[in-house]
Design an enzyme around this catalytic site. Sequence first.
Site, PDB file in Angstrom:
ATOM      1  N   GLY A   7       0.789  -1.230   0.000  1.00  0.00           N
ATOM      2  CA  GLY A   7       0.000   0.000   0.000  1.00  0.00           C
ATOM      3  C   GLY A   7       0.814   1.269   0.000  1.00  0.00           C
ATOM      4  N   GLY A  54       3.975  -3.398  -4.449  1.00  0.00           N
ATOM      5  CA  GLY A  54       3.762  -3.640  -5.875  1.00  0.00           C
ATOM      6  C   GLY A  54       3.880  -2.337  -6.638  1.00  0.00           C
ATOM      7  NE  ARG A  55      -0.555   2.207  -5.830  1.00  0.00           N
ATOM      8  CZ  ARG A  55      -1.731   2.179  -6.426  1.00  0.00           C
ATOM      9  NH1 ARG A  55      -1.901   2.811  -7.563  1.00  0.00           N
ATOM     10  NH2 ARG A  55      -2.744   1.544  -5.869  1.00  0.00           N
ATOM     11  CE1 TYR A  65     -10.127   1.348  -8.110  1.00  0.00           C
ATOM     12  CE2 TYR A  65      -8.041   1.478  -9.273  1.00  0.00           C
ATOM     13  CZ  TYR A  65      -9.004   0.726  -8.630  1.00  0.00           C
ATOM     14  OH  TYR A  65      -8.848  -0.617  -8.516  1.00  0.00           O
ATOM     15  CB  CYS A 101     -17.629   3.069 -28.428  1.00  0.00           C
ATOM     16  SG  CYS A 101     -19.171   3.791 -29.019  1.00  0.00           S
ATOM     17  CE1 TYR A 135      -2.759  -3.519  -8.682  1.00  0.00           C
ATOM     18  CE2 TYR A 135      -1.589  -1.518  -8.059  1.00  0.00           C
ATOM     19  CZ  TYR A 135      -1.989  -2.808  -7.774  1.00  0.00           C
ATOM     20  OH  TYR A 135      -1.627  -3.399  -6.592  1.00  0.00           O
TER      21      TYR A 135
END
Length: 443
Positions: A248, A292-293, A334, A361, A390
């Site tokens: 996180g 991760g991020r 988000y 579209c 992500y």
Amino acid sequence: MYLHGTSKINAKGHLEIGGCDTTELAKEFGTPLYVVDEALVRQRAREYVEAFRASGLNFQVAYASKAFSVMAMCAIAEQEGLSLDVVSDGELYTALQAGFPAGRIHFHGNNKTPEEIVMALDANIGCFVVDNFTELKLLNALAGEKGKKANILLRITPGVEAHTHDYISTGQQDSKFGFDLANGSAYRAVKEAIEQPNLVLLGVHSHIGSQIFEVEGFKMAVDKVAAFAIKVRDELNVTFKVVNLGGGFGIRYTAEDKPLPIREYVKAITDAVISNFTAAGFPLPEIWVEPGRSIVGDAGTTLYTVGTTKEIPGVRKYIAVDGGMTDNPRPALYQSKYEAVLANRANEPAEETVSIAGKCCESGDMLIWDLDLPKANIGDLLAVFCTGAYNYAMASNYNRIRRPAVVFVKDGQADLAVKRESLHDIVANDVIPQRLRKAPTGK
């Protein structure tokens, strides 16, 4: 303009990443194109490892592969001494195909299927993070059928809500994940786990959210986990050897974001662990985390080619690019914000404020609202920063749009890590049932 890692503006006024001119990358590999700054990925991984080494605690830094799971990334994680967190058979298969050591793989997920569990048992992975009572019994049964004992952590929800988007806050009491501390289910899970003959309880796992910019939530989680560990030791005679505090850790997407240096997150966590467990006369557990991020996020840049424009006088000017929510759904999901430049004219001053539209579209297919750019022309190259996490992981074939290629760049060398999908790939799994096939026409 804020440039991450090895990114810079070269003498031609072009954006350069990893020693590679992005205009040349676009010519060679096409657009949209994910570009990964390998040196920055490795730097972030080393920052975690070095910070934990400084603490003196035993540790594992497990890369959360859900952020970006491709075999090349698994190879880098192994080379940098990381473990790996997977959440599906696809992520597990990717890791195994990359040759990642199975003993350093941790399997997460709130609904692991029997087939996934069997696959992981057969691979002899290092640990399962058990999410619920159903899984606890299922894993024990399947391990028993194979004559194995599975190492487990119990995922607990500590009741800590991090300052983050509601959809990515997972440590609060009302969550689909884990055993709740407050209502006693976590305690019952420990009692049940130690009764299972084919499971080995190593400890607990806690994750409080994503894109977090402060340390207070982590310290509060450690306090609660430590108190729980002490209760379990005193009442059940069970000592946790491992405490996993999840991930996180935030990154900078725009100037609004103020993440802390990695070492500060790690120091806050390790100091809290040492103080809590030492005060209770508890042996210091091995600490696991799952970034991760914060390892791959700011190392990624997506390149697009500018196409059409639409100006509504007095309202807005839209510039459309050849990608969109198929390669980056985060703004639609988000309301995520990004920064970008014209990569082929990076030194030129901004002349107008525009909004970057994708080609899907969907009215909601917008990548960036209100971006200051030089006056863009058809064929210009737009570089959107911090798309390493992500983006490829959540990419889709909506509108039957092909997913982009991925290249890793380092020291002037660009290497393909994922091929661009072809039109054949789009229909490769389609089947027309015989009853729908056209009957041959007679003469």
